[in-house]
Design a protein around this motif. Sequence first.
Motif, short mmCIF file in Angstrom:
data_model
loop_
_atom_site.label_atom_id
_atom_site.label_comp_id
_atom_site.label_asym_id
_atom_site.label_seq_id
_atom_site.Cartn_x
_atom_site.Cartn_y
_atom_site.Cartn_z
N LYS A 250 -16.60 -11.70 36.19
CA LYS A 250 -16.02 -12.99 37.27
C LYS A 250 -14.02 -12.05 36.05
O LYS A 250 -13.52 -12.15 37.70
CB LYS A 250 -16.66 -13.97 37.39
N GLN A 251 -14.02 -12.11 35.67
CA GLN A 251 -13.28 -12.26 34.98
C GLN A 251 -12.33 -10.58 34.71
O GLN A 251 -11.25 -10.68 35.14
CB GLN A 251 -13.03 -12.90 33.42
N ARG A 252 -13.25 -9.70 34.60
CA ARG A 252 -12.65 -8.44 34.79
C ARG A 252 -11.99 -8.61 33.83
O ARG A 252 -10.89 -7.71 34.00
CB ARG A 252 -12.34 -7.62 36.48
N PRO A 253 -12.49 -8.61 32.51
CA PRO A 253 -11.10 -8.68 31.55
C PRO A 253 -10.63 -6.90 31.43
O PRO A 253 -12.06 -6.56 31.13
CB PRO A 253 -11.75 -8.96 30.57
N ARG A 254 -9.57 -6.55 30.43
CA ARG A 254 -9.46 -4.77 30.11
C ARG A 254 -10.15 -5.19 28.64
O ARG A 254 -10.13 -6.30 28.06
CB ARG A 254 -7.80 -4.70 30.45
N THR A 255 -10.47 -4.17 28.67
CA THR A 255 -11.08 -3.78 27.53
C THR A 255 -10.95 -2.83 26.57
O THR A 255 -10.78 -1.40 27.42
CB THR A 255 -12.57 -4.93 27.63
N ASP A 256 -10.69 -3.00 25.57
CA ASP A 256 -10.79 -1.74 24.29
C ASP A 256 -11.69 -1.57 23.77
O ASP A 256 -12.28 -0.38 23.29
CB ASP A 256 -9.64 -2.20 22.94
N LEU A 257 -12.63 -2.57 23.89
CA LEU A 257 -14.15 -2.05 22.79
C LEU A 257 -14.74 -3.17 24.08
O LEU A 257 -14.52 -4.60 24.19
CB LEU A 257 -13.77 -2.21 21.01
N ALA A 258 -16.11 -3.04 24.65
CA ALA A 258 -17.47 -3.44 24.30
C ALA A 258 -18.47 -2.95 24.55
O ALA A 258 -18.93 -2.07 24.43
CB ALA A 258 -17.25 -3.77 25.96
N THR A 259 -19.44 -4.03 24.37
CA THR A 259 -20.78 -3.33 24.16
C THR A 259 -21.91 -5.17 23.90
O THR A 259 -20.99 -6.32 24.00
CB THR A 259 -21.49 -3.51 22.51
N GLN A 260 -22.65 -4.59 25.32
CA GLN A 260 -23.27 -5.87 25.59
C GLN A 260 -24.68 -5.76 24.78
O GLN A 260 -25.59 -5.16 24.70
CB GLN A 260 -23.90 -5.43 27.35
N SER A 261 -25.34 -7.13 25.00
CA SER A 261 -26.35 -7.58 24.05
C SER A 261 -27.15 -8.56 24.57
O SER A 261 -27.01 -9.73 25.91
CB SER A 261 -26.37 -7.82 22.69
N GLY A 262 -28.07 -8.66 24.54
CA GLY A 262 -28.99 -10.39 24.93
C GLY A 262 -29.80 -11.30 23.54
O GLY A 262 -30.51 -10.20 22.79
#
Length: 267
Positions: free
Chosen positions: A146-158
């Motif tokens: 929803k926010q769609r931030p600009r990212t320099d780094l990102a990783t998804q987990s859970g």
Amino acid sequence: MPKARTIALLLAAAGTSLAVHSSSALAEIQPCRLMEYERTPYNVCEVDLRKHTIRLYWKRSDGTPYAYLSALPRTLDGEAGRLLFATNAGMFDPALQPVGPYVEQGRELVHVNTLSGYGNFHMKPNGIFYISGNRAAVAETGAFLKQRPRTDLATQSGPMLVMNGRVHPRFDRRSTSLKARNGVGVRPDGKVVFAISRGEVSFDAFAHLFRDALKYPNALFLDGGSASNLYAPRSTALVTSCRLVQCWRYSREIETRVGSNHRLLKL
């Protein structure tokens, strides 16, 4: 004081690391310590983005994944300063591709994963750890989209461990599913913490470490079992290392076993 470098390493099992450019700065900003909470010891590494830089690494310049966390200091020397620590920080598929989004130095190489399924990654809500400029955050996947931030780094987990001070609703204090676990948390002041258990703990106990002991209101599980490792080449008391292909095999085995029998996933 020169800015220290925190290099987060997403490889065939992911990692986070820290480096510094001078010995005097190293003495001042050594980020990792040992602590005990509810009779379980943990390695805890706190990162201040005003002093450190977090980065993700997945592949070498020739396109091959890194094979060892312990290989990273040699790779980073002369490029980003001294490596202080590295830890696995993501999940990968059989082709050694990140399961969720992978953003490295502002380049999105893998998109957000919103699919449903079995295993820890799909225990909703899952989440994304990301950095935008000098700001870090842990967000539920839906909120991130929803926010769609600009990212320099990102990783998804859970799964998410803690969400605005609330422990994940599926965690059970009476759970007998105990594993070594590692995760990441972010405080409102922007401080980032990476924690890894030195013993086997439940998801619920690990979540309470972040919320109650470390006072981090948002935290994300990164990986568990034999895939949980911290490599700290300048902290001999903390050093462990892991062959990343083996780490990936463990994560894939868990996904396969849970996929064939949901009852194997005990919280």
